[in-house]
Design an enzyme around this catalytic site. Structure first.
Site, PDB file in Angstrom:
ATOM      1  N   TYR A   1       0.832  -1.208   0.000  1.00 53.40           N
ATOM      2  CA  TYR A   1       0.000   0.000   0.000  1.00 53.40           C
ATOM      3  C   TYR A   1       0.866   1.257   0.000  1.00 53.40           C
ATOM      4  CZ  TYR A   1      -4.523   2.268   0.851  1.00 53.40           C
ATOM      5  OH  TYR A   1      -5.672   2.995   0.727  1.00 53.40           O
TER       6      TYR A   1
ATOM      7  N   TYR B   1      -1.489   4.775 -10.399  1.00 54.17           N
ATOM      8  CA  TYR B   1      -2.457   4.003 -11.174  1.00 54.17           C
ATOM      9  C   TYR B   1      -3.885   4.313 -10.733  1.00 54.17           C
ATOM     10  CZ  TYR B   1      -5.192   0.059 -12.936  1.00 54.17           C
ATOM     11  OH  TYR B   1      -6.155  -0.701 -13.545  1.00 54.17           O
TER      12      TYR B   1
END
Length: 380
Positions: free
Chosen positions: A277, A325
């Site tokens: 993450y 992204y």
């Protein structure tokens, strides 16, 4: 009873990972679920377990079940922020092993970008932080960056290298949101948000939906797509608010990663791709240190030397992840879908040759909740 190798991911899908095409958060969840179930070669009638977490809904699994006309016999909407979905993988495997459900869907949807900042998170008001002007989450993470710089000499340019590497990976994706390279100067020259973190040190704000389908290892062997087995799992929490964080540069990610690897019978040397993450450059750097990809305090030089860029020593966040992204409020499920793509050999230009084992690590809130999953193409 161990869940090692007992369940597998057999379907995966993403939808509208930048801007939603008019769908609601539950609509994104529903569409991703339909696509993931079809990817597995199953139907909605086969699904009897639902897992989700949300910043939009208090009861996300009930909303999704209603939207799809489903009546699952097992539901889990436990919420530990962006780490929730990696935790749900472990929870689903346990439920499947216990016979509480046969086919589980883990789904998420958010219209954070379309909402243009209108979404108010259900996170509780903090009497120990908000009266003093601490802006959640950016100022909390900025405190960690300040401390890491003080203790270890980490620089803004080193943090910028994290964002640059993420952009390089995203450019290998067929649909990158920003189709131009990023430089260190671009990052350190971007607007200061909360000292010492610049705008490009922060994740994207996007819409997006995703879902994965899990079932038993036995049933997975009969389905159309190659199974991705859950071999190891662990979850824990470090703190709730940054004011209660015991050490601003260390987290229990070291514990969850160690326990997940032990359950899997793997080591970091066995990891072909890592999906960690990356809400902020500093948070990713701290997690890389805690998981053990580099030593504590060595993250700055490690990333600045190109180790996490394409061609580096660690294939990390191979679609560009939250920094380059997609980041629709919670990233965890998109880490899982990318790991599945790599292990299936479906990642196109960004494919890591021979990828057989992946580490997926989620965090929630201000590096507070942690969950680690070890996925593999082999259940041994």
């Amino acid at each position: 009873m161990s869940i090692r190798g007992r369940a597998a991911i057999v379907g995966a899908a993403e939808v509208d990972t930048w801007q939603s095409e008019g769908r609601s958060p539950v609509g994104l969840m529903a569409e991703a679920t339909r696509r993931a179930v079809a990817d597995a070669g199953l139907t909605l009638a086969d699904v009897d377990g639902l897992f989700s977490a949300s910043s939009h809904y208090t009861f996300p699994t009930m909303n999704l079940a209603e939207k799809l006309g489903m009546h699952p016999r097992f539901m889990d909407s436990s919420n530990i922020g962006g780490a929730s979905f990696i935790s749900h993988v472990g929870h689903a495997a346990a439920a499947i092993a216990a016979g509480l459900c046969d086919v589980a869907v883990i789904a998420y949807g958010s219209t954070q970008r379309s909402d243009k900042g209108k979404l108010v998170s259900r996170a509780e008001w903090s009497a120990y932080e908000e009266p003093y002007g601490l802006i959640h989450p950016i100022s909390s993470v900025a405190l960690m960056a300040q401390r890491h710089m003080h203790e270890f000499g980490t620089t803004s340019e080193q943090l910028a290298a994290v964002a640059v590497s993420a952009r390089e990976w995203s450019l290998l994706h067929p649909n990158p949101p920003y189709p131009k390279p990023l430089t260190v100067d671009d990052v350190v020259g971007s607007r200061m948000i909360s000292t010492p973190l610049h705008a490009r040190d922060c994740c994207l704000v996007t819409d997006g939906g995703a879902a994965i389908v899990m079932t038993s290892a036995q049933r997975a062997a009969t389905l159309r797509r190659p199974p991705v087995f859950l071999m190891g799992f662990s979850e824990s929490s470090n703190h709730r608010t940054v004011s209660a964080m015991p050490n601003l540069t260390s987290t229990v990610a070291n514990q969850t990663s160690r326990l997940a690897l032990e359950m899997a019978g793997r080591s970091l040397a066995d990891i072909d791709t890592a999906h960690v993450y990356d809400a902020f450059t500093i948070s990713l750097l701290i997690l890389l240190e805690d998981i053990g990809f580099c030593g504590k305090g060595e993250g700055g030089p490690f990333v600045a030397d190109g180790n996490i860029a394409p061609g580096g020593t660690l294939a990390l966040n191979t679609n560009g992840a939250g920094l380059s992204y997609t980041h629709p409020g919670m990233l965890g499920l998109f880490l899982l879908t990318e790991a599945v793509a790599q292990l299936r050999g479906d990642a196109g230009q960004r494919q890591v040759p021979g990828a057989a084992t992946s580490l997926v690590h989620g965090m929630g809130l201000t590096i507070a909740a942690h969950s680690t999953a070890i996925l593999s193409t082999h259940a041994d």
